[in-house]
Design an enzyme around this catalytic site. Sequence first.
Site, PDB file in Angstrom:
ATOM      1  N   ASN A  10       0.870  -1.185   0.000  1.00 25.95           N
ATOM      2  CA  ASN A  10       0.000   0.000   0.000  1.00 25.95           C
ATOM      3  C   ASN A  10       0.901   1.227   0.000  1.00 25.95           C
ATOM      4  OD1 ASN A  10      -1.766   2.081   0.562  1.00 25.95           O
ATOM      5  ND2 ASN A  10      -2.289   1.368   2.632  1.00 25.95           N
ATOM      6  N   TRP A  11       0.954   1.890  -1.139  1.00 25.35           N
ATOM      7  CA  TRP A  11       1.860   3.041  -1.268  1.00 25.35           C
ATOM      8  C   TRP A  11       1.324   4.300  -0.608  1.00 25.35           C
ATOM      9  CZ3 TRP A  11       5.028   3.606  -6.449  1.00 25.35           C
ATOM     10  CH2 TRP A  11       5.994   2.583  -6.481  1.00 25.35           C
ATOM     11  N   LYS A  12       0.030   4.265  -0.179  1.00 24.93           N
ATOM     12  CA  LYS A  12      -0.585   5.455   0.431  1.00 24.93           C
ATOM     13  C   LYS A  12      -0.384   6.663  -0.498  1.00 24.93           C
ATOM     14  CE  LYS A  12      -0.082   3.192   4.829  1.00 24.93           C
ATOM     15  NZ  LYS A  12       0.049   3.278   6.289  1.00 24.93           N
ATOM     16  N   HIS A  95      -9.355   1.001   5.308  1.00 24.04           N
ATOM     17  CA  HIS A  95      -8.068   1.193   5.991  1.00 24.04           C
ATOM     18  C   HIS A  95      -8.282   2.160   7.157  1.00 24.04           C
ATOM     19  CE1 HIS A  95      -3.973   2.456   6.792  1.00 24.04           C
ATOM     20  NE2 HIS A  95      -3.568   1.380   6.153  1.00 24.04           N
ATOM     21  N   GLU A  97      -6.680   4.579   8.178  1.00 28.84           N
ATOM     22  CA  GLU A  97      -6.475   6.000   7.837  1.00 28.84           C
ATOM     23  C   GLU A  97      -7.718   6.565   7.156  1.00 28.84           C
ATOM     24  OE1 GLU A  97      -2.723   5.533   5.777  1.00 28.84           O
ATOM     25  OE2 GLU A  97      -1.789   4.958   7.681  1.00 28.84           O
ATOM     26  N   GLU A 163      -5.066  -5.038  10.960  1.00 22.49           N
ATOM     27  CA  GLU A 163      -4.033  -4.008  11.103  1.00 22.49           C
ATOM     28  C   GLU A 163      -4.250  -3.241  12.406  1.00 22.49           C
ATOM     29  OE1 GLU A 163      -2.189  -2.841   7.094  1.00 22.49           O
ATOM     30  OE2 GLU A 163      -3.945  -1.581   7.403  1.00 22.49           O
ATOM     31  N   GLY A 169       2.978   2.045  10.768  1.00 23.60           N
ATOM     32  CA  GLY A 169       3.989   3.081  10.624  1.00 23.60           C
ATOM     33  C   GLY A 169       4.773   3.383  11.885  1.00 23.60           C
ATOM     34  N   SER A 208       3.720  -2.400  10.300  1.00 22.20           N
ATOM     35  CA  SER A 208       5.172  -2.508  10.521  1.00 22.20           C
ATOM     36  C   SER A 208       5.758  -3.862  10.111  1.00 22.20           C
ATOM     37  CB  SER A 208       5.517  -2.174  11.981  1.00 22.20           C
ATOM     38  OG  SER A 208       5.193  -0.819  12.262  1.00 22.20           O
ATOM     39  N   GLY A 229       2.911  -1.216   4.258  1.00 21.09           N
ATOM     40  CA  GLY A 229       2.946   0.195   3.892  1.00 21.09           C
ATOM     41  C   GLY A 229       4.357   0.633   3.544  1.00 21.09           C
ATOM     42  N   GLY A 230       5.052   1.215   4.519  1.00 20.10           N
ATOM     43  CA  GLY A 230       6.361   1.825   4.285  1.00 20.10           C
ATOM     44  C   GLY A 230       7.356   0.927   3.568  1.00 20.10           C
TER      45      GLY A 230
HETATM   46  P1  PGA Z   1       3.158   0.108   7.609  1.00 21.23           P
HETATM   47  O1  PGA Z   1       1.657   0.357   7.084  1.00 21.23           O
HETATM   48  O2  PGA Z   1       3.631  -1.176   6.967  1.00 21.23           O
HETATM   49  O3  PGA Z   1       3.934   1.305   7.127  1.00 21.23           O
HETATM   50  O4  PGA Z   1       3.099  -0.002   9.088  1.00 21.23           O
HETATM   51  C1  PGA Z   1       0.758  -0.706   6.968  1.00 21.23           C
HETATM   52  C2  PGA Z   1      -0.552  -0.217   6.427  1.00 21.23           C
HETATM   53  O5  PGA Z   1      -0.993   0.894   6.774  1.00 21.23           O
HETATM   54  O6  PGA Z   1      -1.196  -0.933   5.641  1.00 21.23           O
END
Ligand code: PGA
Length: 245
Positions: A10-12, A95, A97, A163, A169, A208, A229-230
């Site tokens: 997930n590149w956000k 998600h 967010e 999650e 993050g 993470s 994510g990251g």
């Molecule tokens: P992260 O994000 O791997 O940067 O913790 C995961 C996500 O939000 O799907």
Amino acid sequence: MARAKLIVGNWKMNGTAAELGEIAAMAAAGADLPAHVTLAICPPATLIDRARTVATGRLVIGAQDVHAAGHGAFTGSVSVAMLDDAGARLVIVGHSERRADHHETDADVRAKAEAVLEGGMTAIVCVGETAAERDAGTTLTVINAQLDGSLPGSVTGLAVAYEPVWAIGSGLTPTLQQVGGVHAAIRTNLVARYGDAGEAVAILYGGSVKPGNAVEILAIDNVDGALVGGASLTAAEFLGIVRAA
Ligand code: PGA
């Protein structure tokens, strides 16, 4: 029951044309993966069409969100048909967010998931507790309420991502035992809801995930993949996680 592994990046809100080479590198490496591993990347909507053109082979391109309606006066939104037209084959919905920053409710998430499945795509429905909810001992209550409110009526094409909000993050992760406990509870909910078909739903862990912890996380019972994510922003790091699968 042995299940395939689904590793989704997930590149956000990251990525322009300058980063398409990362997607091309992921696609090139993905061609050699064993058949039980599926690799997907969800770039921002603006990059889906171009990502599709460099994603040769088995790299699936997905989207990070969608509107539940087919079309209409929804400024700034895109529909399932538009994402499909651009080349997306899966969509992340709910998600944390989106739930927090855009006030999406369980009912909103369910409507989006229904639209994605009706469009013949894969929907990844996200659930997860906050740090305060975990500290209060209500993790499983929260997760089950989110599942009850967010899961669609039909199961074909459905995946779930657990999650923990506090793990996203942050570099923090639950213990392996905690992940296993929540995933087992999600499996129980899925089987109660969908019968035998609930056994086949992929349950991803997210929060993470890095190359250094992916092997032990992906080995947990009922962890059928990862939502990253990251660590999905570069091919080098993402492929480190993929190799763990
Ligand atoms: P992260 O994000 O791997 O940067 O913790 C995961 C996500 O939000 O799907």
